[in-house]
Design a protein around this motif. Structure first.
Motif, PDB file in Angstrom:
ATOM      1  N   THR A 133       0.832  -1.204   0.000  1.00 27.13           N
ATOM      2  CA  THR A 133       0.000   0.000   0.000  1.00 27.13           C
ATOM      3  C   THR A 133       0.868   1.256   0.000  1.00 27.13           C
ATOM      4  OG1 THR A 133      -1.742  -1.189   1.194  1.00 27.13           O
ATOM      5  CG2 THR A 133      -1.825   1.220   1.246  1.00 27.13           C
ATOM      6  N   ALA A 134       1.947   1.241   0.808  1.00 30.41           N
ATOM      7  CA  ALA A 134       2.866   2.395   0.827  1.00 30.41           C
ATOM      8  C   ALA A 134       3.485   2.620  -0.536  1.00 30.41           C
ATOM      9  CB  ALA A 134       3.945   2.160   1.881  1.00 30.41           C
ATOM     10  N   VAL A 135       3.884   1.546  -1.199  1.00 25.03           N
ATOM     11  CA  VAL A 135       4.493   1.664  -2.527  1.00 25.03           C
ATOM     12  C   VAL A 135       3.502   2.243  -3.524  1.00 25.03           C
ATOM     13  CG1 VAL A 135       5.309   0.283  -4.488  1.00 25.03           C
ATOM     14  CG2 VAL A 135       6.228  -0.136  -2.200  1.00 25.03           C
ATOM     15  N   HIS A 136       2.269   1.729  -3.515  1.00 25.72           N
ATOM     16  CA  HIS A 136       1.276   2.197  -4.476  1.00 25.72           C
ATOM     17  C   HIS A 136       0.874   3.634  -4.204  1.00 25.72           C
ATOM     18  CE1 HIS A 136      -2.934   2.260  -6.242  1.00 25.72           C
ATOM     19  NE2 HIS A 136      -2.167   1.953  -7.282  1.00 25.72           N
ATOM     20  N   ARG A 137       0.748   3.999  -2.933  1.00 30.92           N
ATOM     21  CA  ARG A 137       0.303   5.348  -2.594  1.00 30.92           C
ATOM     22  C   ARG A 137       1.326   6.409  -2.987  1.00 30.92           C
ATOM     23  NH1 ARG A 137      -3.068   4.540   2.020  1.00 30.92           N
ATOM     24  NH2 ARG A 137      -4.757   3.208   1.256  1.00 30.92           N
ATOM     25  N   THR A 138       2.591   6.074  -2.948  1.00 31.59           N
ATOM     26  CA  THR A 138       3.643   7.076  -3.197  1.00 31.59           C
ATOM     27  C   THR A 138       4.154   7.036  -4.630  1.00 31.59           C
ATOM     28  OG1 THR A 138       5.286   5.506  -2.352  1.00 31.59           O
ATOM     29  CG2 THR A 138       4.417   7.117  -0.801  1.00 31.59           C
ATOM     30  N   ARG A 139       3.425   6.430  -5.539  1.00 28.57           N
ATOM     31  CA  ARG A 139       3.930   6.241  -6.897  1.00 28.57           C
ATOM     32  C   ARG A 139       4.214   7.554  -7.613  1.00 28.57           C
ATOM     33  NH1 ARG A 139      -1.341   5.229  -6.408  1.00 28.57           N
ATOM     34  NH2 ARG A 139      -2.862   5.965  -7.949  1.00 28.57           N
ATOM     35  N   ALA A 147      14.339   5.459 -11.701  1.00 31.18           N
ATOM     36  CA  ALA A 147      15.430   4.487 -11.649  1.00 31.18           C
ATOM     37  C   ALA A 147      14.971   3.227 -10.918  1.00 31.18           C
ATOM     38  CB  ALA A 147      16.645   5.091 -10.959  1.00 31.18           C
ATOM     39  N   TRP A 148      15.422   2.060 -11.355  1.00 30.72           N
ATOM     40  CA  TRP A 148      15.018   0.789 -10.767  1.00 30.72           C
ATOM     41  C   TRP A 148      15.401   0.726  -9.291  1.00 30.72           C
ATOM     42  CZ3 TRP A 148      16.022  -3.751  -8.356  1.00 30.72           C
ATOM     43  CH2 TRP A 148      15.215  -4.850  -8.655  1.00 30.72           C
ATOM     44  N   CYS A 149      16.578   1.205  -8.959  1.00 33.38           N
ATOM     45  CA  CYS A 149      17.106   1.076  -7.607  1.00 33.38           C
ATOM     46  C   CYS A 149      16.226   1.771  -6.583  1.00 33.38           C
ATOM     47  CB  CYS A 149      18.525   1.656  -7.556  1.00 33.38           C
ATOM     48  SG  CYS A 149      19.252   1.688  -5.913  1.00 33.38           S
ATOM     49  N   HIS A 150      15.830   2.989  -6.851  1.00 34.81           N
ATOM     50  CA  HIS A 150      15.055   3.760  -5.880  1.00 34.81           C
ATOM     51  C   HIS A 150      13.930   4.493  -6.593  1.00 34.81           C
ATOM     52  CE1 HIS A 150      18.702   6.026  -7.044  1.00 34.81           C
ATOM     53  NE2 HIS A 150      17.843   6.975  -7.313  1.00 34.81           N
ATOM     54  N   GLY A 151      13.175   3.708  -7.377  1.00 31.01           N
ATOM     55  CA  GLY A 151      12.093   4.316  -8.113  1.00 31.01           C
ATOM     56  C   GLY A 151      11.066   3.297  -8.575  1.00 31.01           C
ATOM     57  N   LEU A 152      10.287   3.676  -9.556  1.00 30.19           N
ATOM     58  CA  LEU A 152       9.091   2.947  -9.958  1.00 30.19           C
ATOM     59  C   LEU A 152       9.334   1.513 -10.429  1.00 30.19           C
ATOM     60  CD1 LEU A 152       7.446   5.985 -11.751  1.00 30.19           C
ATOM     61  CD2 LEU A 152       6.508   4.821  -9.740  1.00 30.19           C
ATOM     62  N   PRO A 153      10.322   1.227 -11.288  1.00 30.50           N
ATOM     63  CA  PRO A 153      10.450  -0.167 -11.751  1.00 30.50           C
ATOM     64  C   PRO A 153      10.738  -1.152 -10.621  1.00 30.50           C
ATOM     65  CG  PRO A 153      11.663   1.324 -13.193  1.00 30.50           C
ATOM     66  CD  PRO A 153      11.264   2.123 -11.995  1.00 30.50           C
ATOM     67  N   GLY A 154      11.688  -0.809  -9.746  1.00 26.43           N
ATOM     68  CA  GLY A 154      11.992  -1.703  -8.635  1.00 26.43           C
ATOM     69  C   GLY A 154      10.838  -1.819  -7.661  1.00 26.43           C
ATOM     70  N   ASP A 155      10.117  -0.723  -7.404  1.00 28.94           N
ATOM     71  CA  ASP A 155       8.963  -0.759  -6.514  1.00 28.94           C
ATOM     72  C   ASP A 155       7.858  -1.637  -7.107  1.00 28.94           C
ATOM     73  OD1 ASP A 155      10.425   1.047  -5.073  1.00 28.94           O
ATOM     74  OD2 ASP A 155       9.153   2.767  -5.505  1.00 28.94           O
ATOM     75  N   ALA A 156       7.644  -1.504  -8.411  1.00 24.01           N
ATOM     76  CA  ALA A 156       6.580  -2.266  -9.064  1.00 24.01           C
ATOM     77  C   ALA A 156       6.889  -3.756  -9.104  1.00 24.01           C
ATOM     78  CB  ALA A 156       6.365  -1.741 -10.474  1.00 24.01           C
ATOM     79  N   GLU A 157       8.164  -4.122  -9.135  1.00 28.63           N
ATOM     80  CA  GLU A 157       8.523  -5.549  -9.088  1.00 28.63           C
ATOM     81  C   GLU A 157       7.977  -6.181  -7.814  1.00 28.63           C
ATOM     82  OE1 GLU A 157      10.060  -7.480 -11.245  1.00 28.63           O
ATOM     83  OE2 GLU A 157      11.425  -6.300 -12.491  1.00 28.63           O
ATOM     84  N   PHE A 158       8.005  -5.467  -6.710  1.00 30.84           N
ATOM     85  CA  PHE A 158       7.459  -6.000  -5.462  1.00 30.84           C
ATOM     86  C   PHE A 158       5.943  -6.188  -5.570  1.00 30.84           C
ATOM     87  CE2 PHE A 158       5.534  -4.422  -1.336  1.00 30.84           C
ATOM     88  CZ  PHE A 158       5.463  -5.679  -0.756  1.00 30.84           C
ATOM     89  N   LEU A 159       5.249  -5.262  -6.213  1.00 27.65           N
ATOM     90  CA  LEU A 159       3.813  -5.428  -6.386  1.00 27.65           C
ATOM     91  C   LEU A 159       3.508  -6.672  -7.225  1.00 27.65           C
ATOM     92  CD1 LEU A 159       2.762  -1.714  -6.982  1.00 27.65           C
ATOM     93  CD2 LEU A 159       2.581  -3.049  -4.875  1.00 27.65           C
ATOM     94  N   LEU A 160       4.328  -6.952  -8.223  1.00 30.29           N
ATOM     95  CA  LEU A 160       4.150  -8.177  -8.999  1.00 30.29           C
ATOM     96  C   LEU A 160       4.460  -9.404  -8.148  1.00 30.29           C
ATOM     97  CD1 LEU A 160       5.579  -7.126 -12.484  1.00 30.29           C
ATOM     98  CD2 LEU A 160       3.187  -7.316 -11.772  1.00 30.29           C
ATOM     99  N   ASP A 161       5.451  -9.289  -7.239  1.00 34.46           N
ATOM    100  CA  ASP A 161       5.683 -10.378  -6.280  1.00 34.46           C
ATOM    101  C   ASP A 161       4.404 -10.663  -5.489  1.00 34.46           C
ATOM    102  OD1 ASP A 161       8.354 -10.459  -7.025  1.00 34.46           O
ATOM    103  OD2 ASP A 161       9.084  -9.408  -5.230  1.00 34.46           O
ATOM    104  N   MET A 162       3.772  -9.602  -5.006  1.00 32.27           N
ATOM    105  CA  MET A 162       2.560  -9.771  -4.210  1.00 32.27           C
ATOM    106  C   MET A 162       1.465 -10.458  -5.028  1.00 32.27           C
ATOM    107  SD  MET A 162       3.057  -8.671  -1.106  1.00 32.27           S
ATOM    108  CE  MET A 162       1.387  -8.421  -0.488  1.00 32.27           C
ATOM    109  N   ALA A 163       1.335 -10.079  -6.290  1.00 31.18           N
ATOM    110  CA  ALA A 163       0.345 -10.730  -7.140  1.00 31.18           C
ATOM    111  C   ALA A 163       0.680 -12.209  -7.324  1.00 31.18           C
ATOM    112  CB  ALA A 163       0.281 -10.019  -8.488  1.00 31.18           C
ATOM    113  N   ASP A 164       1.956 -12.524  -7.559  1.00 27.53           N
ATOM    114  CA  ASP A 164       2.355 -13.912  -7.784  1.00 27.53           C
ATOM    115  C   ASP A 164       2.176 -14.771  -6.538  1.00 27.53           C
ATOM    116  OD1 ASP A 164       3.017 -13.516 -10.419  1.00 27.53           O
ATOM    117  OD2 ASP A 164       5.168 -13.316 -10.077  1.00 27.53           O
TER     118      ASP A 164
END
Length: 908
Positions: free
Chosen positions: A800-806, A812-829
């Motif tokens: 929720t924190a990741v999605h709210r602060t998008r 950048a993947w390291c400290h930005g949207l792509p790396g954050d979104a990978e975790f959301l896909l983890d949650m879906a999987d």
């Protein structure tokens, strides 16, 4: 004709030749070079090379044997004195036959003079490379005599040859010794007499290595011990340095006359000296004038004193308790999203109203502020506001250098950045006010293109939706269309936090397909441009200092993503080319730093996967042999640089090959990692040793990249594969650490970056490197392995924190949207809950709003706002996420697929 025969005034050079022509020399690319060429010709110097190497122009006699290290000389200058300084210095050095360098273009030298230039580099106009100590001393004397009376700032990393002079010296690398450091970057090192490679320390004070014997006479002032405290103007006792900058320090002090705490700002002589002839002292004086003219307005701190001491000027002003608006937003505005926006609007609306009143007070006194941004507004304990740092404040029409904070600067000023122009009208401040209101609603500045982004963010942000008419009215591209302050006040007076909000946004899914296709094309084109040089793999910010084999900024990151993209047409050739290049480089260099992202473990992983995809048995055998060369023990414990990442890579290949020797190697690595733990407050920790030769020495992180989230993930995987209950028990302890240290706010969860980080200084990061995404990546896997519902609950709150602060996040993947979104896909999987996939789609939409065309390709900018092709900071990382989003594949650089932990349908 050399500059000694020129009249220099305000950035223009007027020759005394017959045609009396005028030219602006600051942007002439050949101006400085022509000066040196003229002096070489005057000295009849033969066989010299003049070569441009990026920022620098290097002047070297043929067959000159550049020492590896020694006592080098630096000569400082102001923008106006630089041509004369260079002419006189070049004259001396041409006659002496000594190599030197200087900025290739004069306007680039401003980067070494401005207020925010790193103090260890500031003011170094000419660098001189004497052959030995004796020549260094001799040339210093000659250069000091030649430049006597010319202005230039003191170079803080060096010692002046003479007090008040512009010639300085320090011990450092010339050619140096280029080594691959433990942080994944090539570094120029010094060699000590015992053969060790040591840092060429470039600190903002004179600090030669212990083995360097100084051939210069030590000034008497430096033989005396310093005073315990500093008294300024016989009145102010300095207690603390708030910050240091090239311009001068900012200090907290006690006013012995009143007993009150005050803030003191310093202006150093000739620092920040621009083409008008003004320097940091003049900037401080301008701030004093602004404070005097705005006194009594209630908008700025009170002026206490202004004085000169030792050639420096000091401005003393009232100390304001409270915090900056930037920190206030980070700490007090509440979480973003469905359960937090009402609270945010309740807090934002009063602040917005007070900002309007502040700006009105400035404009009514005939000034424009010119740098209205979150760090220049103080929030006092009672909620009132003050404007601070008034060095940019000016009367409209006054000639000033155009400056300000990127993201808040009016568009009509952007093309005049760092140029002299009349100070803008009040409409420029109105644009900044609109950007600041956007920041209050969103928590981040508006990225270009601003107005389309405002519309996109408003669709999911009720606070911005409420304020959107005001923000768009203030940020109109045409200055005359921006809302006046009276209209802003009327609009805000009619708002309430409970205003209706209609949620929803339209996306164009085909944009994702284009970003993938154009991103892959961008990577393939970078590969095709490769001629075995480092440049195709180099970070655009750090240049060829980045390890060209790494995942972070090199070929391994390219290769991992292109291998995933192999079904795409035209990719197989690029995979073959990159894997061939990477293998050759690893064979030639034979340096096996262990990290997964900044070391060579990621390169070995990428090579093995590419070999498997290509059916290249010989390449696969090389990758297996290389995996066995990775170290089994190492001081750094983390994923990115150390043992945890190394163990993940070796275990990945061991699982794919069934190689028992690699399996044993992985077990050895993980045992050493496990044994390196210690405990703090009853919880496990893996701090990087303080004596380790690394920029991470002494750090103690929670996050995935450098801390226990990544280490816990590695141990969790290894415990299952290698049947180690003791490692699994340590993973249990790591999970309980995150339970204990979770910062819960509504339905969001956050963790500090560092163990023991003070709460007042603690930002809330949602990212993979340090923050909710990285911690959540461990927690959801831990839940999958153990069924512990506490882990799942916190993982959901992290998501929720990741999605709210998008809308606050970078690209950048390291400290930005792509790396954050990978975790959301983890949650879906892992959970089978498709809402997390939809949330990842929302983050992809945020990336789409940042995309722009570059040479016909639609690309998302990375670090430095450029579309670099790299993994952690550019296109490769974005493409990796988008490919996974589209195809529901396992996460790259994780062991989930090898362990059978996820499936395309999700769930356990």
């Amino acid at each position: 004709m050399t500059p000694d025969g020129l009249l220099i005034h305000a950035g223009e050079l007027v020759t005394t030749e017959s045609e009396k022509r005028v030219r602006t020399y600051s942007e002439d690319p050949d101006f400085l070079r022509d000066i040196v060429a003229a002096e070489l010709g005057r000295a009849q110097a033969q066989n010299w090379s003049i070569t441009e190497d990026g920022f620098w122009c290097k002047i070297t006699p043929k067959a000159y044997e550049l020492p590896d290290q020694g006592w080098k000389l630096h000569v400082s200058a102001t923008m106006l004195s630089a041509p004369v300084v260079l002419s006189r210095v070049a004259r001396v050095l041409a006659e002496a036959g000594c190599a030197f360098k200087f900025p290739a273009r004069l306007h680039d030298y401003w980067d070494l003079l401005q207020a925010h230039c790193p103090r260890a580099q500031a003011g170094k106009f000419v660098t001189v490379y004497p052959r030995d100590d004796a020549e260094s001393v001799r040339l210093a004397a000659l250069l000091d005599e030649a430049t006597l009376g010319l202005p230039g700032p003191v170079i803080l990393s060096d010692r002046p040859y003479r007090p008040g002079g512009i010639v300085h010296y320090r011990y450092g690398a010339f050619g140096g010794h280029r080594v691959l450091g433990n942080d994944g970057f090539y570094e120029i090192r010094l060699r000590s007499p015992d053969g060790r490679f040591v840092f060429d320390e470039r600190s903002p004070q004179f600090s030669p290595p212990s083995f360097a014997v100084c051939p210069f006479e030590t000034p008497e002032a430096e033989r005396r011990s310093g005073a315990a405290s500093v008294m300024l103007n016989d009145r102010f006792v300095v207690r603390e340095a708030v910050r240091h900058a090239n311009r001068g320090g900012v200090y907290l002090a006690e006013d012995t006359k009143t007993g009150q705490q005050v803030v003191i700002k310093e202006g150093r002589p000739h620092a920040c000296a621009d083409l008008s002839g003004g320097d940091a002292r003049d900037q401080i004086a301008m701030e004093r004038s602004a404070l005097e003219r705005l006194a009594g307005s209630g908008a700025v701190p009170a002026l206490v004193d202004f004085f000169e001491q030792g050639g420096h000027v000091f401005l003393v002003e009232e100390f304001l308790p409270g915090t900056t608006l930037q920190r206030w937003s980070n700490q007090n505005a509440g979480p973003l999203g469905e359960s937090g926006f009402g609270n945010r609007a309740e807090k934002v609306l009063p602040i917005a109203g007070r900002l309007v009143k502040l700006l009105r007070a400035v404009h009514e006194r005939g000034h424009v502020f010119r740098d209205l941004s979150p760090n220049n507004v103080m929030v006092l304990p009672d909620g009132d506001l003050r404007l601070i740092d008034l060095e940019c404040a000016a009367v409209p029409g006054t000639v000033v250098m155009i400056s300000g904070t990127r993201g808040y600067l009016a568009p009509e000023l952007v093309d005049h950045w760092k140029r002299f122009r009349p100070a803008p009208e009040a409409s420029a401040d109105l644009y900044s006010l609109g950007a600041l209101v956007y920041f209050l609603a969103v928590g981040a500045p508006p990225e270009p293109p601003a107005l389309p982004r405002i519309a996109a963010v408003s669709a999911t942000n009720p606070t911005l939706a409420l304020l959107r008419p005001l923000v768009e009215g203030l940020m109109a591209a045409e200055p005359q269309r921006r809302w006046p302050l009276e209209e802003c006040e009327r609009f805000l007076a009619g708002l309430t936090p409970a205003a209706p909000f209609s949620k929803g946004t339209d996306r164009a899914p085909e944009l994702t397909d284009r970003l993938i296709g154009d991103g892959i094309t961008h990577l393939v084109e970078a590969v095709e441009a490769c001629d075995d040089s480092l440049s195709p793999w180099s970070d655009p910010v750090t240049g060829d200092g980045t390890d060209p084999c790494s995942v972070n900024g090199g070929a391994a990151g390219f290769l991992g993503v292109l291998t995933r993209a192999l079904p795409e047409a035209g990719v197989a050739g690029a995979v073959t080319a990159v894997s061939g290049w990477l293998r050759r480089r690893l064979e030639e260099e034979d340096d096996w730093r262990p990290g997964l992202y900044f070391g060579r473990a990621g390169a070995v992983w990428a090579l093995y996967d590419a070999a498997t995809a290509l059916g290249d048995a010989d390449l696969a055998r090389f990758a297996v042999r290389a995996a066995a060369l990775l170290p089994a023990d190492y001081p750094s414990p983390d994923i990115t640089h150390g043992l945890a990442g190394c163990g993940m890579a070796v275990l990945h290949i061991a699982l794919r090959t069934g190689d028992p020797a690699l399996r044993e190697r992985a077990a050895e690595i993980f045992q050493n990692l496990h044994d390196a733990r210690s405990y703090l407050d009853g919880h496990p920790q893996w701090p990087t040793p303080e004596d380790f030769d690394s920029g991470l020495a002494g750090v103690n992180h929670f996050g995935f990249a450098h801390g226990i989230a990544g280490i816990g993930t590695a141990l969790l995987h290894a415990s299952r594969v290698l049947d180690r209950p003791d490692w699994a028990a340590t993973a249990d302890e790591i999970a309980r650490t995150f339970y204990a240290y979770a910062d819960l706010d509504g339905d969001t969860a956050w963790w500090a970056t560092l163990r023991g980080e003070p709460e007042i200084a603690r930002p809330r990061w949602p990212h993979w490197c340090s923050g909710s995404s990285g911690v959540g990546s461990f927690l959801v896997r831990y839940w999958n392995a153990t069924g512990d519902e506490r882990a799942l609950a916190l993982a959901r709150a992290a998501a929720t924190a990741v999605h709210r602060t998008r809308w606050q996040s970078e690209t950048a993947w390291c400290h930005g949207l792509p790396g954050d979104a990978e975790f959301l896909l983890d949650m879906a999987d892992f959970t089978g809950d498709d809402r997390y996939h939809r949330q990842a789609v929302d983050l992809a939409g945020c990336l789409e709003t940042r995309a722009a065309e570059h040479s016909g390709l639609l690309l998302v900018p990375g670090r430095d706002d450029r579309p670099g092709p790299l993994f952690l900071g550019g296109t490769a990382g974005t493409v990796a996420f988008l490919l996974r989003l589209r195809h529901r594949r396992p996460r790259l650089w994780m062991l989930d697929d090898a362990l059978g932990l996820t499936s395309p349908s999700g769930g356990r």
